[in-house]
Motif scaffolding. Structure first.
Motif, PDB file in Angstrom:
ATOM      1  N   VAL A 110      -3.421 -34.721  -9.155  1.00  0.00           N
ATOM      2  CA  VAL A 110      -5.171 -35.449  -9.214  1.00  0.00           C
ATOM      3  C   VAL A 110      -5.803 -34.383  -8.420  1.00  0.00           C
ATOM      4  CG1 VAL A 110      -4.887 -37.503  -9.962  1.00  0.00           C
ATOM      5  CG2 VAL A 110      -4.903 -37.275  -7.700  1.00  0.00           C
ATOM      6  N   PHE A 111      -5.223 -33.934  -7.257  1.00  0.00           N
ATOM      7  CA  PHE A 111      -5.962 -33.088  -6.229  1.00  0.00           C
ATOM      8  C   PHE A 111      -6.008 -31.535  -6.686  1.00  0.00           C
ATOM      9  CE2 PHE A 111      -4.434 -36.736  -4.018  1.00  0.00           C
ATOM     10  CZ  PHE A 111      -5.479 -37.208  -3.614  1.00  0.00           C
ATOM     11  N   LYS A 112      -5.474 -31.189  -7.795  1.00  0.00           N
ATOM     12  CA  LYS A 112      -5.542 -29.789  -8.087  1.00  0.00           C
ATOM     13  C   LYS A 112      -6.896 -29.308  -8.731  1.00  0.00           C
ATOM     14  CE  LYS A 112      -2.415 -28.236 -11.397  1.00  0.00           C
ATOM     15  NZ  LYS A 112      -1.463 -28.295 -12.450  1.00  0.00           N
ATOM     16  N   GLN A 113      -7.178 -28.047  -8.264  1.00  0.00           N
ATOM     17  CA  GLN A 113      -8.718 -27.727  -8.517  1.00  0.00           C
ATOM     18  C   GLN A 113      -8.795 -27.287 -10.010  1.00  0.00           C
ATOM     19  OE1 GLN A 113      -9.307 -24.478  -5.487  1.00  0.00           O
ATOM     20  NE2 GLN A 113     -11.345 -25.389  -5.140  1.00  0.00           N
ATOM     21  N   VAL A 114      -9.978 -27.759 -10.584  1.00  0.00           N
ATOM     22  CA  VAL A 114     -10.072 -27.398 -12.089  1.00  0.00           C
ATOM     23  C   VAL A 114      -9.759 -25.785 -12.545  1.00  0.00           C
ATOM     24  CG1 VAL A 114     -11.835 -27.138 -14.027  1.00  0.00           C
ATOM     25  CG2 VAL A 114     -11.873 -29.300 -12.344  1.00  0.00           C
ATOM     26  N   LYS A 115     -10.214 -24.970 -11.570  1.00  0.00           N
ATOM     27  CA  LYS A 115     -10.016 -23.583 -11.904  1.00  0.00           C
ATOM     28  C   LYS A 115      -8.641 -23.037 -12.061  1.00  0.00           C
ATOM     29  CE  LYS A 115     -10.688 -22.054  -7.182  1.00  0.00           C
ATOM     30  NZ  LYS A 115     -11.408 -21.260  -6.111  1.00  0.00           N
ATOM     31  N   SER A 116      -7.606 -24.008 -11.473  1.00  0.00           N
ATOM     32  CA  SER A 116      -6.294 -23.570 -11.512  1.00  0.00           C
ATOM     33  C   SER A 116      -5.620 -24.404 -12.683  1.00  0.00           C
ATOM     34  CB  SER A 116      -5.590 -24.201 -10.126  1.00  0.00           C
ATOM     35  OG  SER A 116      -5.649 -25.634 -10.195  1.00  0.00           O
ATOM     36  N   LEU A 117      -6.256 -24.887 -13.545  1.00  0.00           N
ATOM     37  CA  LEU A 117      -5.525 -25.817 -14.452  1.00  0.00           C
ATOM     38  C   LEU A 117      -5.583 -24.891 -15.740  1.00  0.00           C
ATOM     39  CD1 LEU A 117      -7.686 -29.033 -14.799  1.00  0.00           C
ATOM     40  CD2 LEU A 117      -5.569 -28.814 -13.471  1.00  0.00           C
ATOM     41  N   SER A 118      -4.433 -24.963 -16.356  1.00  0.00           N
ATOM     42  CA  SER A 118      -4.351 -24.398 -17.586  1.00  0.00           C
ATOM     43  C   SER A 118      -5.386 -24.606 -18.791  1.00  0.00           C
ATOM     44  CB  SER A 118      -2.736 -24.518 -18.220  1.00  0.00           C
ATOM     45  OG  SER A 118      -2.744 -25.887 -18.573  1.00  0.00           O
ATOM     46  N   GLY A 119      -5.227 -23.741 -19.734  1.00  0.00           N
ATOM     47  CA  GLY A 119      -6.314 -24.219 -20.870  1.00  0.00           C
ATOM     48  C   GLY A 119      -6.013 -25.578 -21.452  1.00  0.00           C
ATOM     49  N   GLY A 120      -4.734 -26.000 -21.630  1.00  0.00           N
ATOM     50  CA  GLY A 120      -4.219 -27.365 -22.148  1.00  0.00           C
ATOM     51  C   GLY A 120      -4.592 -28.219 -21.181  1.00  0.00           C
ATOM     52  N   GLU A 121      -4.441 -28.244 -19.890  1.00  0.00           N
ATOM     53  CA  GLU A 121      -5.038 -29.148 -18.884  1.00  0.00           C
ATOM     54  C   GLU A 121      -6.330 -29.268 -18.773  1.00  0.00           C
ATOM     55  OE1 GLU A 121      -1.392 -28.884 -15.402  1.00  0.00           O
ATOM     56  OE2 GLU A 121      -2.460 -27.263 -15.722  1.00  0.00           O
ATOM     57  N   GLN A 122      -7.073 -28.308 -18.880  1.00  0.00           N
ATOM     58  CA  GLN A 122      -8.615 -28.413 -18.946  1.00  0.00           C
ATOM     59  C   GLN A 122      -8.892 -29.428 -20.069  1.00  0.00           C
ATOM     60  OE1 GLN A 122     -10.914 -24.948 -18.316  1.00  0.00           O
ATOM     61  NE2 GLN A 122      -9.317 -24.195 -16.952  1.00  0.00           N
ATOM     62  N   SER A 123      -8.574 -29.032 -21.140  1.00  0.00           N
ATOM     63  CA  SER A 123      -8.609 -29.966 -22.467  1.00  0.00           C
ATOM     64  C   SER A 123      -8.470 -31.239 -22.375  1.00  0.00           C
ATOM     65  CB  SER A 123      -7.735 -29.211 -23.675  1.00  0.00           C
ATOM     66  OG  SER A 123      -8.407 -28.091 -23.926  1.00  0.00           O
ATOM     67  N   ARG A 124      -7.330 -31.509 -21.735  1.00  0.00           N
ATOM     68  CA  ARG A 124      -6.801 -33.011 -21.386  1.00  0.00           C
ATOM     69  C   ARG A 124      -7.593 -33.447 -20.570  1.00  0.00           C
ATOM     70  NH1 ARG A 124      -1.532 -31.885 -20.237  1.00  0.00           N
ATOM     71  NH2 ARG A 124      -1.745 -33.237 -18.156  1.00  0.00           N
ATOM     72  N   LEU A 125      -8.311 -32.889 -19.552  1.00  0.00           N
ATOM     73  CA  LEU A 125      -9.343 -33.546 -18.501  1.00  0.00           C
ATOM     74  C   LEU A 125     -10.461 -33.824 -19.276  1.00  0.00           C
ATOM     75  CD1 LEU A 125     -10.355 -34.241 -15.690  1.00  0.00           C
ATOM     76  CD2 LEU A 125     -10.847 -31.753 -15.220  1.00  0.00           C
ATOM     77  N   ARG A 126     -10.979 -32.981 -20.111  1.00  0.00           N
ATOM     78  CA  ARG A 126     -12.239 -32.985 -20.740  1.00  0.00           C
ATOM     79  C   ARG A 126     -12.274 -34.204 -21.618  1.00  0.00           C
ATOM     80  NH1 ARG A 126     -12.712 -28.315 -23.352  1.00  0.00           N
ATOM     81  NH2 ARG A 126     -14.637 -28.461 -24.052  1.00  0.00           N
ATOM     82  N   LEU A 127     -10.996 -34.318 -22.108  1.00  0.00           N
ATOM     83  CA  LEU A 127     -10.726 -35.228 -23.374  1.00  0.00           C
ATOM     84  C   LEU A 127     -10.631 -36.871 -22.718  1.00  0.00           C
ATOM     85  CD1 LEU A 127     -10.147 -35.955 -26.199  1.00  0.00           C
ATOM     86  CD2 LEU A 127      -7.569 -35.615 -25.862  1.00  0.00           C
ATOM     87  N   ALA A 128     -10.213 -36.781 -21.425  1.00  0.00           N
ATOM     88  CA  ALA A 128     -10.124 -38.063 -20.704  1.00  0.00           C
ATOM     89  C   ALA A 128     -11.569 -38.630 -20.406  1.00  0.00           C
ATOM     90  CB  ALA A 128      -9.196 -37.978 -19.179  1.00  0.00           C
ATOM     91  N   MET A 129     -12.378 -37.404 -20.066  1.00  0.00           N
ATOM     92  CA  MET A 129     -13.878 -37.928 -19.514  1.00  0.00           C
ATOM     93  C   MET A 129     -14.531 -38.521 -20.849  1.00  0.00           C
ATOM     94  SD  MET A 129     -14.060 -34.754 -17.005  1.00  0.00           S
ATOM     95  CE  MET A 129     -15.753 -35.032 -16.462  1.00  0.00           C
ATOM     96  N   LEU A 130     -14.327 -37.680 -21.902  1.00  0.00           N
ATOM     97  CA  LEU A 130     -14.944 -38.242 -23.223  1.00  0.00           C
ATOM     98  C   LEU A 130     -14.483 -39.435 -23.875  1.00  0.00           C
ATOM     99  CD1 LEU A 130     -16.871 -37.223 -25.590  1.00  0.00           C
ATOM    100  CD2 LEU A 130     -15.029 -36.140 -26.685  1.00  0.00           C
ATOM    101  N   VAL A 131     -13.017 -39.814 -23.601  1.00  0.00           N
ATOM    102  CA  VAL A 131     -12.567 -41.178 -23.896  1.00  0.00           C
ATOM    103  C   VAL A 131     -13.335 -42.340 -23.217  1.00  0.00           C
ATOM    104  CG1 VAL A 131     -10.516 -42.568 -23.898  1.00  0.00           C
ATOM    105  CG2 VAL A 131     -10.495 -40.341 -24.892  1.00  0.00           C
TER     106      VAL A 131
END
Length: 631
Positions: free
Chosen positions: A426-447
């Motif tokens: 949870v302390f990883k920076q957004v810019k270090s995430l893979s494309g799939g991880e960024q999609s999962r994060l945005r999906l979590a926020m949308l849910v």
């Protein structure tokens, strides 16, 4: 991420690299190409190995044209082009009778030999062929990169990777943003080319068409399996079942022996034997409980829903034009969207689907027309562009709390944990995430966001199969309205009960489910794309008899042109051979006319390259027109 990781990619490999989002697939590609360095260990390549990498999020000079970018991003062509420019610049300021000028001529000859060795004079022809296969028209290749959507810039990056010299191709999510025709072209290209390749894709159909093995990634190395994705899943389940039985058997045996030790260790006559058994058990190799297979997990997501009015929104005569331009992307678009409806928005790439969705989401405003929203409508928007709604400098926890300031750290961690972000991740920076991880994060926020109308632009891009299936189940259960753009037919089938098509600047209500669209309308759309590609100035629709006659006349003209071009090339090749014989004579350079002859030789080579390019383009155009007539 990796600890003692090992993998040997052999010549002829055609494999799909699989694993959960965030398991290190993209990082592994970057390590292999030197873009990232491991903390320990070595990467070794056999002599002659040349790797070409396609990454998920390419970055280009926005001012260059598509064709210029494709050529300039080619490493060999760039070296050649820079060296030629440097030599010509020096020639302009050097005395033609000097030894320095003679050296420049030798340098020029070596550079041209390099270009011929790597077939760089035909690079433009090959670039156009690949770009055409990926959906670019000849006209669009001359437009600036910044005039294209992220989806088409993705295609450009893919074209560059295919065009760069290689014998090992690393492709990270190449099918994202590709429509069916571009996917089919890419699949055929990969199957018919000779280079080894490693493919990361979450498209099962494409994976099975192009690869002959599955390579599952883990922190120690890989599990390699010969066969299809379905066979791999079956084998994984069998292995898991066998390991589970072994574990249960071992646990039962250990329990029975420990019970015996406990029963007799206090008795003087059995104490020594009990102690001996205990020592043997301690030395026995421990079996770990096999973890449940990631591929069998079924995470459950539940979108927060707020009660809505009957109508989510209504668009009346909506039109859109980019700022500073007069050309309409679409016009007179009408849509009434009711609560609970699940609608697929389909159409060819570049038709304006994303622009329409962004206009509905109030990110853009329609240039003309009227937009009305229900009094209780709450929109949720998922963009296909990662950087649009995420701060790259924040870590995951900060990103969630910035969007939902009333959440405590514990609640934010709980939300992220539900989307497989646990512990220190949870302390990883957004810019270090893979494309799939960024999609999962945005999906979590949308849910977590209270909504009753979801607008989703390519939501399955970058998502692994498990998360994609979980998202589909959650949307089926969602009580609100869903308007979704996706190139994933499996995802939309059974989800969308209505279909709208945006094509040729017009929005059509097809009055059918997505399954019926695939049955009755998809072929029509593919035909239209073919017509647009082959004749860029024609409107979509069925060709008239007159138009077909024009096409047939064009075919005759092109068929006549081919032998004429071949005749010219043959003549030029003879002239080129004569010039080469002349240039091979050391005494030739003592003659004052050598520069004229050298210029003539280079002109012949350039003309041959130009005619060869024209010959290739005529053949491509001929094939397209013949398909058009036969359709």
């Amino acid at each position: 991420m990796f600890d003692g990781f090992q993998w040997h990619v052999k010549p002829g490999t055609r494999t799909a690299l699989v694993g959960p989002n965030g398991s290190g697939k993209t990082t592994l590609f970057q390590i292999a190409t030197g873009k990232a360095k491991p903390d320990a260990g070595n990467i070794s390549k056999s002599k002659g190995t040349i790797i070409s990498l396609f990454q998920q999020i390419p970055d280009f000079d926005p001012e260059q044209t598509i064709l210029e970018t494709a050529l300039e991003e080619n490493k060999l062509y760039k070296n050649y082009s820079n060296r030629v420019h440097e030599i010509h610049k020096l020639m302009d300021s050097t005395d033609p009778s000097s030894e320095a000028f003679e050296k420049l001529l030798n340098d020029q000859s070596e550079v041209e030999d390099f270009a011929n060795e790597h077939d760089l004079h035909n690079l433009e022809v090959r670039a156009k062929k690949i770009l055409t296969g990926l959906g670019f028209t000849v006209e669009s290749m001359e437009k600036q990169v910044n005039s294209f959507s992220p989806g088409y810039q993705h295609r450009l990056g893919l074209a560059i990777a295919l065009l760069n010299k290689h014998n090992l191709l690393l492709l990270d999510e190449p099918t994202n943003h590709l429509d069916d025709s571009a996917k089919e072209w890419l699949a055929e290209y990969l199957v018919n080319q000779n280079a080894a390749f490693v493919l990361v894709t979450h498209d099962p159909d494409f994976l099975n068409k192009t690869t002959n093995s599955i390579t599952e990634i883990n922190s120690k190395g890989v599990f390699e399996f010969q066969g299809s994705l379905e066979d791999f899943f079956e084998a994984k389940n069998e292995i898991h079942e066998r390991l589970s039985k072994q574990f249960v058997k071992e646990e039962t045996y250990l329990k029975s022996r420990l019970d015996w030790v406990e029963r007799f260790r206090a008795k003087a006559t059995k104490a020594r034997a009990a102690q001996s058994v205990l020592k043997r058990l301690e030395k026995r190799e421990k079996l770990e409980r096999p973890e449940d297979s990631f591929w069998n997990q079924k995470p459950e997501y539940v979108f927060k829903y707020e009660e809505a009015s009957k109508i989510a929104f209504r668009i009346i005569d909506g039109s859109y034009t980019y700022k500073g331009k007069t050309e309409l992307i679409f016009s007179n678009a009408n849509m009434e969207f009711n609560n609970g409806e699940k609608v697929a928005l389909v159409g060819p790439n570049g038709a304006g689907k994303s622009t329409f969705l962004r206009s509905v989401a109030k990110i853009h405003s329609f240039t003309h027309g009227e937009t009305m929203y229900g009094p209780r409508t709450k929109l949720g928007y998922f963009s296909q562009t990662h950087t649009e709604d995420l701060d790259p400098e924040k870590n995951l926890l900060q990103a969630v709390i910035a969007s939902f300031p009333f959440l405590s750290d514990v609640e934010a961690r709980s939300l992220l944990g539900h989307f497989a972000f646990g512990g220190d991740s949870v302390f990883k920076q957004v810019k270090s995430l893979s494309g799939g991880e960024q999609s999962r994060l945005r999906l979590a926020m949308l849910v977590h966001k209270p909504t009753n109308c979801l607008l989703l632009d390519e939501p399955t891009n970058h998502l692994d199969i498990v998360v994609r299936d979980a998202l589909r189940r959650a949307l089926i259960e969602y009580k609100g309205a869903v308007l979704v753009i996706s190139h994933d037919p499996e995802f939309l089938s059974g989800l969308c009960d209505k279909t709208f098509q945006l094509s040729g600047g017009t929005l059509h209500d097809l009055n059918c489910s997505f399954e019926d669209y695939l049955k009755y309308h998809k072929e029509e759309e593919n035909t239209e794309i073919s017509k647009l590609a082959s004749s860029q100035n024609k409107d979509a629709g069925v060709q008239t008899k007159s138009a077909k006659n024009q096409v047939k006349n064009k075919i005759k003209s092109l068929e006549k042109e081919i032998p004429e071009i071949e005749k010219k090339i043959d003549l030029l090749e003879k002239n080129k051979k004569d010039k080469e014989d002349l240039l091979a004579d050391p005494n030739f350079y003592k003659n004052r006319s050598y520069q004229t002859e050298l210029d003539s030789y280079n002109e012949i080579k350039n003309e041959i390259a130009s005619l060869t390019g024209r010959w290739e383009n005529v053949h491509i155009e001929l094939e397209t027109l013949k398909e058009q007539v036969n359709s």
